[in-house]
Scaffold this active site. Structure first.
Site, short mmCIF file in Angstrom:
data_model
loop_
_atom_site.label_atom_id
_atom_site.label_comp_id
_atom_site.label_asym_id
_atom_site.label_seq_id
_atom_site.Cartn_x
_atom_site.Cartn_y
_atom_site.Cartn_z
N GLU A 269 0.80 -1.21 0.00
CA GLU A 269 0.00 0.00 0.00
C GLU A 269 0.85 1.28 0.00
OE1 GLU A 269 -3.30 -0.77 2.58
OE2 GLU A 269 -3.47 1.36 3.02
N HIS A 293 -8.48 1.47 1.28
CA HIS A 293 -8.33 1.61 2.74
C HIS A 293 -9.35 2.62 3.30
CE1 HIS A 293 -5.16 1.02 6.14
NE2 HIS A 293 -6.38 1.14 6.66
C1 GLV Z 1 -7.36 2.01 9.90
O1 GLV Z 1 -6.86 1.21 9.14
C2 GLV Z 1 -7.12 1.99 11.29
O2 GLV Z 1 -6.27 1.24 11.78
O3 GLV Z 1 -7.80 2.76 11.99
#
Ligand code: GLV
Ligand code: GLV
Length: 336
Positions: A269, A293
């Site tokens: 990512e 995400h």
């Molecule tokens: C998002 O991925 C988080 O960890 O809040």
């Protein structure tokens, strides 16, 4: 004392948390809506006592050493694998995260991915937009129904439990799960059953991963795990990319070793392809739904995350132990 404390926020977040901080601290908000460069991060933390970081900020020992006054790092995320917590603890710096306020958001997104994959929503959308819909199709876009099927949840924490409840109550799915501990309440309320990883992989029709990224969970789902899954299985990942081997996933999808996948987080990512030379590209496959995400991206969750992170900073700077501290052992020997 606190009114003189300096706090640095690396990227815009919902106003609610910023306003809370501004009432009691001297806040520097970096306004650019992009990932902060290493240089600007090292410079930005120079004089601050509090740092509000996001999950793309790599907060390691070098960043901490550039911030001699730093007392608290509040990560605007539940996951905190972007922070070297051990390095923080060694330096007497408190680290906090934002648990408990995004459970519904992430579970809802996992559910959105489950349904998008099972009912081929994205594929069908592309088909419809391309004006390929010429007549109703008795055999077109058929996928599995979920009622009475088995949901396998890997990691029955807050988010896993919330998803279990949703698919049990809403879709009539049976629940199996793996975790360190038995969740007695869910076993009683949902008839959920704790099983071995092996059994979960073999039995589940839908598998959703809800573990933090740790050395022990890296590539938790790899070639051997895909081999154990049903050919009709759907895999959902809204946790952290490296928990699932991208190569193994792409191979499994390409060879139809599983039915499909819904993927919100990526091993390399923000790249969605770790190795462009290996002829294994998720983006060319129809049986995977990809999102960037965004599992916690609801108005409610993001506002709550901003106020929770702000509260943690204000608490730590006024010598009150934050509720969301992830290194509680540091508290008695924290920097003051
Ligand atoms: C998002 O991925 C988080 O960890 O809040
Ligand atoms: C579908 O549209 C049906 O009427 O069965």
């Amino acid at each position: 004392m606190l009114s003189k404390s300096k706090v640095f926020i690396t990227r815009p977040i919902p106003e609610e948390g910023i306003a809370l901080l501004k009432k009691r601290a001297n806040v520097t908000l970096r306004r650019a809506d992009s990932v902060i460069s290493r240089r600007d991060l090292l410079k930005g933390v120079g004089k601050v006592e509090g740092l509000l970081s996001i999950l793309t900020d790599k907060i390691d020992g070098a960043v901490m050493d550039a911030a001699p006054n730093l007392k608290v790092i509040a990560n605007y995320a539940v996951g905190f694998d972007n922070i070297d917590v051990e390095a923080a603890t060694q330096r007497g710096i408190v680290v906090t995260n934002t648990p408990g306020v995004m459970d519904e958001a992430v579970a809802e997104h996992a559910l959105a991915l489950i349904l998008a994959v099972s009912r081929r929503v994205v594929e069908a959308d592309h088909f419809t937009r391309a004006e390929k819909y010429k007549a109703w199709m008795p055999m077109g876009f058929i996928g599995p129904s979920l009622r009475g099927k088995t949901m396998g949840i890997i990691g029955m924490g807050r988010i896993g439990s919330t998803l279990a409840q949703m698919v049990h109550d809403g879709l009539g799915m049976n629940i199996v799960y793996t975790d360190f501990q038995i969740n007695k309440q869910l076993e009683k309320e949902l008839g959920a059953k704790k099983v071995t990883m092996n059994e979960l992989l073999k039995r589940a029709d839908v598998i959703s991963v809800h573990v933090p990224l740790l050395p022990s969970t890296t590539h938790l789902i790899d070639t051997a795990e895909f081999k154990k899954m049903k050919k009709t299985a759907i895999l959902i990942n809204t946790s952290r990319g490296p928990v699932v081997s991208e190569k193994a996933l792409t191979r499994a999808l390409k060879s139809k070793a599983i039915l499909g996948a819904g993927i919100d987080v990526f091993e390399c990512e923000p790249s969605i392809d770790c190795d462009p030379s290996d002829q294994l590209e998720l983006k060319v496959l129809d049986n995977v739904v990809l999102t960037p995400h965004i599992a916690s991206a609801t108005n409610e969750a993001r506002i709550a995350m901003s106020t929770l992170a702000a509260t943690a900073i204000l608490d730590a700077l006024s010598n009150k132990k934050p509720k969301t501290i992830v290194n509680p052992e540091v508290w008695s020997r924290r920097r003051r």
